[in-house]
Design a protein around this motif. Structure first.
Motif, PDB file in Angstrom:
ATOM      1  N   LYS A 114      -1.129  -6.075  -9.918  1.00  0.00           N
ATOM      2  CA  LYS A 114      -2.102  -5.069 -10.332  1.00  0.00           C
ATOM      3  C   LYS A 114      -2.313  -4.087  -9.190  1.00  0.00           C
ATOM      4  O   LYS A 114      -2.280  -4.466  -8.024  1.00  0.00           O
ATOM      5  N   GLU A 115      -2.539  -2.829  -9.549  1.00  0.00           N
ATOM      6  CA  GLU A 115      -2.830  -1.795  -8.573  1.00  0.00           C
ATOM      7  C   GLU A 115      -4.328  -1.513  -8.535  1.00  0.00           C
ATOM      8  O   GLU A 115      -4.997  -1.535  -9.571  1.00  0.00           O
ATOM      9  N   PHE A 116      -4.827  -1.229  -7.336  1.00  0.00           N
ATOM     10  CA  PHE A 116      -6.237  -0.934  -7.130  1.00  0.00           C
ATOM     11  C   PHE A 116      -6.343   0.357  -6.315  1.00  0.00           C
ATOM     12  O   PHE A 116      -5.531   0.597  -5.424  1.00  0.00           O
ATOM     13  N   THR A 117      -7.364   1.154  -6.611  1.00  0.00           N
ATOM     14  CA  THR A 117      -7.577   2.394  -5.865  1.00  0.00           C
ATOM     15  C   THR A 117      -8.564   2.201  -4.717  1.00  0.00           C
ATOM     16  O   THR A 117      -8.658   3.056  -3.849  1.00  0.00           O
TER      17      THR A 117
ATOM     18  N   SER B  52       0.846  -1.190   0.000  1.00  0.00           N
ATOM     19  CA  SER B  52       0.000   0.000   0.000  1.00  0.00           C
ATOM     20  C   SER B  52       0.880   1.238   0.000  1.00  0.00           C
ATOM     21  O   SER B  52       1.840   1.329   0.776  1.00  0.00           O
ATOM     22  N   ASN B  53       0.556   2.175  -0.881  1.00  0.00           N
ATOM     23  CA  ASN B  53       1.331   3.404  -0.984  1.00  0.00           C
ATOM     24  C   ASN B  53       0.421   4.524  -1.471  1.00  0.00           C
ATOM     25  O   ASN B  53      -0.143   4.431  -2.562  1.00  0.00           O
ATOM     26  N   ASP B  54       0.260   5.551  -0.669  1.00  0.00           N
ATOM     27  CA  ASP B  54      -0.564   6.717  -1.031  1.00  0.00           C
ATOM     28  C   ASP B  54      -1.978   6.335  -1.461  1.00  0.00           C
ATOM     29  O   ASP B  54      -2.504   6.851  -2.454  1.00  0.00           O
ATOM     30  N   GLY B  55      -2.600   5.401  -0.744  1.00  0.00           N
ATOM     31  CA  GLY B  55      -3.973   5.011  -1.049  1.00  0.00           C
ATOM     32  C   GLY B  55      -4.117   4.017  -2.187  1.00  0.00           C
ATOM     33  O   GLY B  55      -5.219   3.593  -2.503  1.00  0.00           O
ATOM     34  N   ILE B  56      -3.021   3.642  -2.813  1.00  0.00           N
ATOM     35  CA  ILE B  56      -3.035   2.645  -3.893  1.00  0.00           C
ATOM     36  C   ILE B  56      -2.651   1.301  -3.285  1.00  0.00           C
ATOM     37  O   ILE B  56      -1.663   1.184  -2.567  1.00  0.00           O
ATOM     38  N   ILE B  57      -3.443   0.281  -3.556  1.00  0.00           N
ATOM     39  CA  ILE B  57      -3.168  -1.077  -3.083  1.00  0.00           C
ATOM     40  C   ILE B  57      -2.652  -1.887  -4.266  1.00  0.00           C
ATOM     41  O   ILE B  57      -3.299  -1.941  -5.313  1.00  0.00           O
ATOM     42  N   GLU B  58      -1.484  -2.483  -4.101  1.00  0.00           N
ATOM     43  CA  GLU B  58      -0.935  -3.344  -5.143  1.00  0.00           C
ATOM     44  C   GLU B  58      -0.933  -4.773  -4.627  1.00  0.00           C
ATOM     45  O   GLU B  58      -0.500  -5.036  -3.509  1.00  0.00           O
ATOM     46  N   VAL B  59      -1.432  -5.681  -5.442  1.00  0.00           N
ATOM     47  CA  VAL B  59      -1.391  -7.097  -5.106  1.00  0.00           C
ATOM     48  C   VAL B  59      -0.428  -7.767  -6.078  1.00  0.00           C
ATOM     49  O   VAL B  59      -0.401  -7.442  -7.273  1.00  0.00           O
ATOM     50  N   ARG B  60       0.395  -8.657  -5.548  1.00  0.00           N
ATOM     51  CA  ARG B  60       1.327  -9.451  -6.360  1.00  0.00           C
ATOM     52  C   ARG B  60       1.109 -10.913  -6.007  1.00  0.00           C
ATOM     53  O   ARG B  60       1.057 -11.264  -4.825  1.00  0.00           O
TER      54      ARG B  60
END
Length: 95
Positions: free
Chosen positions: A59-62, A41-49
Motif C-alpha cells: 500500500k502507498e501512503f502520502t 519512498s519515491n517523490d514523497g510517497i511511502i510504499e510498504v510491502r
C-alpha cells in the motif's frame, strides 16, 4: 480446456506472491509465521510491502504518520519481521 494444478507450475524459479487488499486479513493469517517487510519512498510517497508465506500486502501512503502505516510497522516490529533494504539475484550477491 487446460488445467494447471498449481499457480506456480511452469514458472521455474519464479514464485508468486498472492496480493491481498485488506491488511486485517494478513495480520490474522500471519499467526506465528516468519515475515518480511520493506519500505520504499519515491517523490514523497511511502510504499510498504509485507509478505508472510505466499501472501503479500502493499500500500502507498502520502504521510509518514498515517494511522494504518503506523499499525503495520508496529505489527512487523512486534512480530520481529525482517526488514528488507533491497534485493538482488543470488548469483550476483558474492563477487
Amino acid at each position: 480446456m487446460i488445467f494447471m494444478p498449481s499457480l506456480q507450475d511452469g514458472l521455474g524459479d519464479n514464485k508468486l506472491v498472492n496480493l491481498i487488499e485488506d491488511w486485517d486479513v494478513l495480520e490474522e493469517y500471519a499467526g506465528e509465521k516468519l515475515g518480511f517487510y520493506q519500505l520504499l519512498s519515491n517523490d514523497g510517497i511511502i510504499e510498504v510491502r509485507v509478505q508472510t508465506g505466499r501472501i503479500g500486502y502493499k500500500k502507498e501512503f502520502t504521510a509518514g504518520n498515517d494511522q494504518l502505516l503506523t499499525k503495520i510497522l508496529d505489527f512487523c516490529k512486534k512480530r520481529r519481521f525482517i526488514q528488507i533494504s533491497e534485493n538482488m539475484r543470488d548469483d550476483q550477491f558474492f563477487k
